[in-house]
Design a protein around this motif. Structure first.
Motif, PDB file in Angstrom:
ATOM      1  N   UNK A  60      -7.369  -5.688 -12.295  1.00 42.54           N
ATOM      2  CA  UNK A  60      -7.231  -4.918 -13.537  1.00 42.54           C
ATOM      3  C   UNK A  60      -5.973  -5.265 -14.321  1.00 42.54           C
ATOM      4  N   UNK A  61      -5.580  -6.518 -14.281  1.00 42.56           N
ATOM      5  CA  UNK A  61      -4.306  -6.878 -14.904  1.00 42.56           C
ATOM      6  C   UNK A  61      -4.351  -6.793 -16.425  1.00 42.56           C
ATOM      7  N   UNK A  62      -3.159  -6.585 -16.934  1.00 41.12           N
ATOM      8  CA  UNK A  62      -2.944  -6.732 -18.373  1.00 41.12           C
ATOM      9  C   UNK A  62      -3.912  -5.961 -19.238  1.00 41.12           C
ATOM     10  N   UNK A  80      -3.306   1.385 -10.409  1.00 37.71           N
ATOM     11  CA  UNK A  80      -3.903   0.185 -10.989  1.00 37.71           C
ATOM     12  C   UNK A  80      -3.072  -0.341 -12.136  1.00 37.71           C
ATOM     13  N   UNK A 103       4.469 -18.455 -23.433  1.00 39.80           N
ATOM     14  CA  UNK A 103       4.418 -17.030 -23.165  1.00 39.80           C
ATOM     15  C   UNK A 103       3.528 -16.722 -21.975  1.00 39.80           C
ATOM     16  N   UNK A 116      -6.859  -3.469  -8.026  1.00 39.64           N
ATOM     17  CA  UNK A 116      -5.854  -3.256  -9.060  1.00 39.64           C
ATOM     18  C   UNK A 116      -5.312  -4.588  -9.545  1.00 39.64           C
ATOM     19  N   UNK A 117      -5.356  -5.588  -8.655  1.00 42.26           N
ATOM     20  CA  UNK A 117      -4.905  -6.919  -9.040  1.00 42.26           C
ATOM     21  C   UNK A 117      -5.779  -7.471 -10.167  1.00 42.26           C
ATOM     22  N   UNK A 149      -7.674   0.703   1.631  1.00 44.54           N
ATOM     23  CA  UNK A 149      -6.509   0.686   0.743  1.00 44.54           C
ATOM     24  C   UNK A 149      -6.217  -0.727   0.264  1.00 44.54           C
ATOM     25  N   UNK A 150      -6.386  -1.696   1.157  1.00 41.38           N
ATOM     26  CA  UNK A 150      -6.156  -3.082   0.774  1.00 41.38           C
ATOM     27  C   UNK A 150      -7.132  -3.499  -0.318  1.00 41.38           C
ATOM     28  N   UNK A 205      14.963  -8.595 -19.496  1.00 44.07           N
ATOM     29  CA  UNK A 205      14.564  -7.354 -20.157  1.00 44.07           C
ATOM     30  C   UNK A 205      14.503  -7.511 -21.667  1.00 44.07           C
ATOM     31  N   UNK A 220      -1.137  -3.657 -11.802  1.00 43.89           N
ATOM     32  CA  UNK A 220      -1.608  -4.641 -12.780  1.00 43.89           C
ATOM     33  C   UNK A 220      -0.436  -5.273 -13.493  1.00 43.89           C
ATOM     34  N   UNK A 240       0.843  -1.203   0.000  1.00 42.61           N
ATOM     35  CA  UNK A 240       0.000   0.000   0.000  1.00 42.61           C
ATOM     36  C   UNK A 240       0.878   1.253   0.000  1.00 42.61           C
ATOM     37  N   UNK A 266       1.515  -7.533 -11.001  1.00 43.59           N
ATOM     38  CA  UNK A 266       1.004  -8.881 -10.741  1.00 43.59           C
ATOM     39  C   UNK A 266       1.053  -9.756 -11.984  1.00 43.59           C
ATOM     40  N   UNK A 307      13.796 -10.236 -23.210  1.00 41.31           N
ATOM     41  CA  UNK A 307      12.563 -11.007 -23.442  1.00 41.31           C
ATOM     42  C   UNK A 307      11.347 -10.092 -23.475  1.00 41.31           C
ATOM     43  N   UNK A 308      11.323  -9.144 -22.530  1.00 41.80           N
ATOM     44  CA  UNK A 308      10.172  -8.242 -22.482  1.00 41.80           C
ATOM     45  C   UNK A 308      10.027  -7.477 -23.792  1.00 41.80           C
ATOM     46  N   UNK A 334      -8.460  -1.556  -2.539  1.00 45.69           N
ATOM     47  CA  UNK A 334      -8.030  -0.932  -3.798  1.00 45.69           C
ATOM     48  C   UNK A 334      -6.912  -1.742  -4.432  1.00 45.69           C
ATOM     49  N   UNK A 335      -6.036  -2.222  -3.548  1.00 42.01           N
ATOM     50  CA  UNK A 335      -4.926  -3.052  -4.007  1.00 42.01           C
ATOM     51  C   UNK A 335      -5.452  -4.290  -4.718  1.00 42.01           C
ATOM     52  N   UNK A 383       8.821  -9.788 -26.540  1.00 42.53           N
ATOM     53  CA  UNK A 383       7.389 -10.044 -26.408  1.00 42.53           C
ATOM     54  C   UNK A 383       6.542  -8.846 -26.794  1.00 42.53           C
ATOM     55  N   UNK A 384       7.089  -7.637 -26.624  1.00 43.85           N
ATOM     56  CA  UNK A 384       6.342  -6.435 -27.013  1.00 43.85           C
ATOM     57  C   UNK A 384       6.505  -6.118 -28.494  1.00 43.85           C
ATOM     58  N   UNK A 385       7.087  -7.050 -29.222  1.00 43.01           N
ATOM     59  CA  UNK A 385       7.316  -6.871 -30.662  1.00 43.01           C
ATOM     60  C   UNK A 385       8.067  -5.582 -30.975  1.00 43.01           C
TER      61      UNK A 385
END
Lengths: 428, 350
Positions: free
Chosen positions: B19-21, A82, A113, B16-17, B9-10, B79, A86, A49, A89, B81-82, B12-13, B85-87
Motif C-alpha cells: 500500500x505504498x505511496x 498501513x 526524485x 502494508x508494503x 501479522x507478517x 528533511x 507505506x 511487527x 518503505x 528535501x522532503x 499484514x506487514x 518535494x512536498x511543494x
C-alpha cells in the motif's frame, strides 16, 4: 611441528566456529549460511511487527475508532499502520511503480526524485558500514571497541583540518590525504586503548569509553564558537573544506542527492576486511587471539602486538566513517556532532555476526530504517524515535535468539553451530 | 496458534508494503514546514517556540503546518528535501546549525521561501528571511529589575558558550544594571559578565544541569542574590540551587520559565523572552499574504516594539509600584532610542 601447524591445531581445538572461520572440508553444511540468516531475519520481522503495534497504540485516531466499536478500531489500526509503513518503505526504497515510470519517461528530474529514497538509504548506510566493520573487526580479535564514537570524532577533526587548511592541492592528492588523515587519526586513537590493554592489561571497554569523553571535549574545545578550528561567524562549526577534498558525489549538482563515492569505499573496505581476516596470516592471528589468547601465545603469536594492531585497524575503520561523511556529505564539521554511529556500530556488528558481509547487510538495513523513518515522520506523523525502538528490538532478539526460536518453534542449534559473538568480561 | 498469529501479522506487514505511496493528497492551503535542530520538538525552547508560531498560524490564518525532527547533522538536508518535494511554500529551519543547508537549498530552489531562526546571512539571500532578536533590549529591563531587588548589591549572570546570541543577553543585563545605578546612585555589581573586558562566566555547554547548580552555588557564595542563566536547560540546575538557598531570585531566558519550569516558580523573578513564535507567525503572515513579492533578503529583528522580544510577568510583590513605573519609562526609552540597551555599542567596540 612448526609454529603454523601448532597454531592451526590449536585454533581448531578451540572450536570457535565464526562464520567463515577455518572449517574442515566436508563438515560444511549445505544452506548453513541461510540458517545463519534465519534468526536475524525473523528478528527484523518481529521487531517491525512490534513497531507496528507501537504505532497503532500511540495513535489517537485508533483509540477514537475503538470507541466506535472493536471492528472499527481494528480497521483504523490497520489503516494507520498501513499508512505509516507505506511511507516507511517508500522512504527507504522508493516506490517501484514510480521508479519504473520515471525510467520510461526518461526525464532526469523525475528519475532523480524517484530514486532519491534508495540513494538516501545508501548514503546513510555508508558511515554505518565503516563503523560496523570497526566493531566487528574488534570482536573478531577479542576486543570490545566501544570507542568507535570517539575515534570518529578524532578522525573528523583531523580530516576536516586537512580538508580546509591545506589549499592549492590537486584533488588527486588532497582527497586521499584527507582520507588518510582520518585513517591515521582514528587508528591512533584506537591504538591507545589497544596498547594499554596489551601492556598493562587495562580493560579496553573502560579505556575506550574514557577516550570517547576526551574526544568529545576536545572536539568541543576546537569547534567552540571561539575555538581554534571555528569558522569565525559566531557558530560552533569548522570552515568548509576545499572542493579539492570533496569525495565526488554521483549527482554533483543536486543538493538533495548526497550519495557519493564513499559508499563504494565502504564496500571495498568490507571486502578488504574479509580478505584480511580470512586470507592473511595477520587475520588468522587476529582471529586466533580473539578465540583464545592463551592458545595464541602458546602458538608463538605476539598477543600484545595483535591486540594493538586490531585496535588500530578498528579505529582506522571508525575514522573512515567520519571522513567519508565530512568529505562526501557535510563538507564541514559541526560541534555537537553527536553522530551515534559509534554506538549503533555495536548493534551492527552483533546483527552482522561480526562478519564483514553481514555488517554490510546490517548497515543497509539500518540505513533503510533511518531513511524510511524520516519519510514516515513527514507523511504519517510517526515520530522518528520509532526507528530506535525497532533497532533496539532487533538487537534484543539477536542478542537473545532463544526468544525468536521459542516464538517461531525453531529447532535448537547443533552444538558448535551457534556463534559466539562476544565473550564475557575478563575472558581474555 | 502463536505461530499462526505471527504469520498473520507478517502478512499484514507485507500488505502494508504494497500500500505504498497513497499519501500526498493535499488541500489547497498555504503549506508551512518546520525542520528542527537536534534538540527535537520538545526542547521547551527554540524548536517548541518555533512550532508554537506555526500552530498559531494554523489557528489564525488557516494554513497547513507540520514539522520534521532531525536526529543528526545530516538529517537537516534530508528533511528540507522532503518539504521541497512536498511543494511546501515556506520552510522554517530552527537554529544556526541549519544555516549551511538552508543556504544551499535556498539557492537550489529559488521559488521556495525559507526562514531561519537565530541567524541572518551576510550578504543576505533573496528567498531566506533571517529571524534575529535584539534580546539585549529585554535583558536590559531584566538587569534594571535585578538591580532594584538585590539586597546584597550583587547580581550575577552566566552563559552556556560565548557566542553572540548568548553574550547579547549578558551585555543588555549589565547595561540595565548600570542604568539603574546611574538613576538611583547605587553601586550594584554584576558578577559573571564584564562588557568592557568582553569576558564572563561560561559553563561551556547547553546541557549540564550539574554545571548550572555548581555555578549557581558559587555565585550565591560570592553574595549574589539574583542570577540570570543564559544556557538553556543548564539554568534548571541554577534555579534548583537558588531555590535551595531560599533568599535569592532567578531570571530565566528564551521562554517564560514559570510555564516551562513551573516547579521553580516561587524564585523566578522574571524571564527574558525571545518570542520566536511571534517572529515565525509574523513571517507566515507576510509570506502568505496575497501580493507577497518575496522576502528580498530582508531579515526580521525582534524588538520590544514589535514584541519579538519581551519580559515575562515579574514575580508579584517583588518590585514596588515606583519601579514598575520606571520600568515602563525604560521600555519607552529603549523603543524610541533614547536609552542604549548596549549591544550595538558593544559590537562597535569589539
Amino acid at each position: 611441528m612448526d609454529d603454523k601447524t601448532v597454531a592451526s591445531a590449536i585454533a581448531n581445538a578451540v572450536q570457535q566456529p565464526k562464520s567463515g572461520a577455518p572449517t574442515p572440508k566436508g563438515q560444511h553444511r549445505r544452506g548453513g549460511w541461510l540458517r545463519q540468516l534465519l534468526v536475524p531475519l525473523l528478528a527484523i520481522i518481529t521487531a517491525l511487527i512490534l513497531g507496528a503495534l507501537v504505532i497503532a497504540f500511540t495513535d489517537e485516531s485508533v483509540f477514537q475508532a475503538f470507541g466506535g466499536g472493536f471492528g472499527r478500531g481494528v480497521g483504523q489500526a490497520f489503516s494507520v499502520i498501513g499508512r505509516a509503513y507505506g511511507a516507511f518503505f517508500s522512504g527507504a526504497f522508493g516506490n517501484p511503480v514510480r521508479i519504473i515510470s520515471a525510467l520510461i519517461s526518461g526525464q532526469g528530474a523525475q528519475i532523480r526524485r524517484a530514486i532519491y529514497p534508495l540513494m538516501e538509504t545508501l548514503r546513510i548506510s555508508t558511515p554505518y558500514i565503516f563503523a560496523g566493520l570497526a566493531v566487528a573487526l574488534g570482536f573478531q580479535g577479542g576486543v570490545f571497541n566501544i570507542g568507535a564514537e570517539g575515534q570518529y570524532f578524532i578522525a573528523g577533526l583531523v580530516t576536516v583540518f586537512v580538508g580546509y587548511a591545506i589549499k592549492g592541492l590537486p584533488a588527486i592528492v588532497h582527497l586521499p590525504l584527507a582520507l588518510l588523515a582520518g585513517v591515521v587519526g582514528g587508528g591512533l586513537w584506537g591504538a591507545i586503548p589497544g596498547y594499554l590493554k596489551a601492556k598493562t592489561g587495562a580493560h579496553e571497554v573502560i579505556n575506550t569509553i574514557m577516550l570517547n569523553y576526551i574526544a568529545f571535549r576536545l572536539a568541543e574545545f576546537m569547534l567552540d564558537a571561539n575555538g581554534l578550528m571555528a569558522r569565525g561567524d559566531g557558530r560552533p562549526v569548522s570552515p568548509e573544506i576545499q572542493p579539492s577534498a570533496y569525495l565526488p558525489q554521483f549527482f554533483p549538482n543536486q543538493v538533495e542527492l548526497r550519495v557519493n563515492v564513499g559508499f563504494f569505499l565502504a564496500l571495498a573496505a568490507a571486502a578488504l576486511v574479509w580478505w584480511l581476516l580470512y586470507k592473511t596470516t595477520l587475520g588468522y592471528e587476529i582471529r586466533t587471539v580473539g578465540a583464545n589468547p592463551r592458545a595464541a601465545r602458546y602458538a608463538g603469536m605476539s598477543v600484545a602486538r595483535t591486540i594493538v594492531i586490531t585496535m588500530a585497524l578498528s579505529g582506522a575503520l571508525a575514522g573512515l566513517s567520519a571522513s567519508t561523511d565530512i568529505l562526501g556529505v557535510l563538507h564541514y564539521m559541526p560541534n555537537a556532532f553527536s553522530s551515534g554511529y559509534g554506538f549503533d556500530a555495536i548493534a551492527l556488528a552483533l546483527l552482522g555476526k561480526s562478519h564483514p558481509f553481514g555488517v554490510v547487510l546490517a548497515s543497509l538495513l539500518f540505513g533503510a530504517l533511518r531513511a524510511g523513518a524520516q519519510n514516515m515522520q513527514g507523511i504519517a506523523q510517526v515520530p522518528v524515535d520509532l526507528t530506535s525502538i525497532v533497532q533496539g528490538l532487533i538487537i534484543v532478539f539477536i542478542a537473545a535468539p532463544e526468544i525468536i526460536r521459542k516464538l517461531y518453534r525453531l529447532r535448537q542449534p547443533v552444538e558448535g553451530e551457534e556463534l559466539v559473538t562476544v565473550r564475557g568480561w575478563g575472558g581474555a | 496458534m502463536r505461530k499462526h498469529l505471527s504469520i498473520g501479522l507478517a502478512a499484514i506487514l507485507l500488505a502494508s508494503l504494497v500500500m505504498t505511496a497513497c499519501g500526498g493528497g493535499a488541500a489547497s492551503g498555504y503549506k508551512v514546514g518546520m525542520v528542527t535542530d537536534m534538540g527535537g520538538i520538545d526542547d521547551k525552547s527554540f524548536n517548541a517556540l518555533g512550532w508554537k508560531g506555526i500552530e498559531d498560524g494554523i489557528k489564525e490564518l488557516g494554513i497547513e503546518g507540520s514539522y520534521l525532527e532531525s536526529q543528526q547533522q545530516t538529517d537537516y538536508a534530508t528533511n528540507i528535501t522532503q518539504y521541497v518535494n512536498q511543494e511546501t511554500d515556506l520552510i522554517v529551519t530552527v537554529g544556526y546549525m541549519l544555516a549551511d543547508d538552508t543556504a544551499s537549498f535556498a539557492a537550489a530552489n529559488p521559488d521556495v521561501n525559507f526562514a531561519i531562526v537565530d541567524f541572518s546571512y551576510a550578504p543576505p539571500i533573496d528567498n531566506v528571511r533571517g529571524l534575529t532578536f535584539a534580546t539585549d533590549q529585554a535583558s536590559f529591563m531584566a538587569g534594571y529589575i535585578a538591580a532594584a531587588v538585590t539586597k546584597t548589591g550583587k547580581v550575577a549572570c552566566f552563559g552556556g558558550i560565548n557566542i553572540p546570541s548568548v553574550a547579547i543577553f549578558m551585555v543588555g543585563y549589565e547595561a540595565g544594571v548600570k542604568y539603574y545605578n546611574e538613576k538611583h546612585g547605587t553601586n550594584v555589581e554584576v558578577l559573571g559578565w564584564d562588557t568592557a573586558a568582553n569576558n564572563g562566566v561560561f559553563v561551556g555547554n547547553f546541557e549540564s544541569t550539574d554545571d548550572g547548580r555548581r555555578t549557581g552555588e558559587e555565585f550565591l557564595a560570592e553574595g549574589a542574590d539574583v542570577i540570570m542563566a543564559v544556557a538553556g536547560p543548564v539554568g534548571q540546575g541554577t534555579a534548583e540551587a537558588v531555590q535551595a538557598a531560599g533568599n535569592a531570585w532567578f531570571i530565566g531566558v528564551d521562554a517564560d520559565w514559570t510555564v516551562t519550569a513551573s516547579k521553580y516558580s516561587d524564585i523566578i523573578l522574571t524571564s527574558v523572552l525571545k518570542n520566536i513564535d511571534v517572529a515565525v507567525l509574523d513571517t507566515i503572515k507576510s509570506a502568505s499574504a496575497s501580493g507577497f513579492a518575496g522576502f528580498g533578503g530582508e531579515s526580521y529583528v525582534g524588538t520590544l516594539a514589535n514584541n519579538g522580544v519581551g519580559l515575562a510577568d515579574v514575580a508579584s510583590g517583588a518590585i514596588s509600584n515606583d519601579i514598575e513605573d520606571e520600568l515602563e519609562d525604560v521600555r519607552q526609552g529603549i523603543i524610541d532610542g533614547t536609552i542604549d540597551s548596549g549591544w550595538e555599542t558593544y559590537l562597535s567596540n569589539l
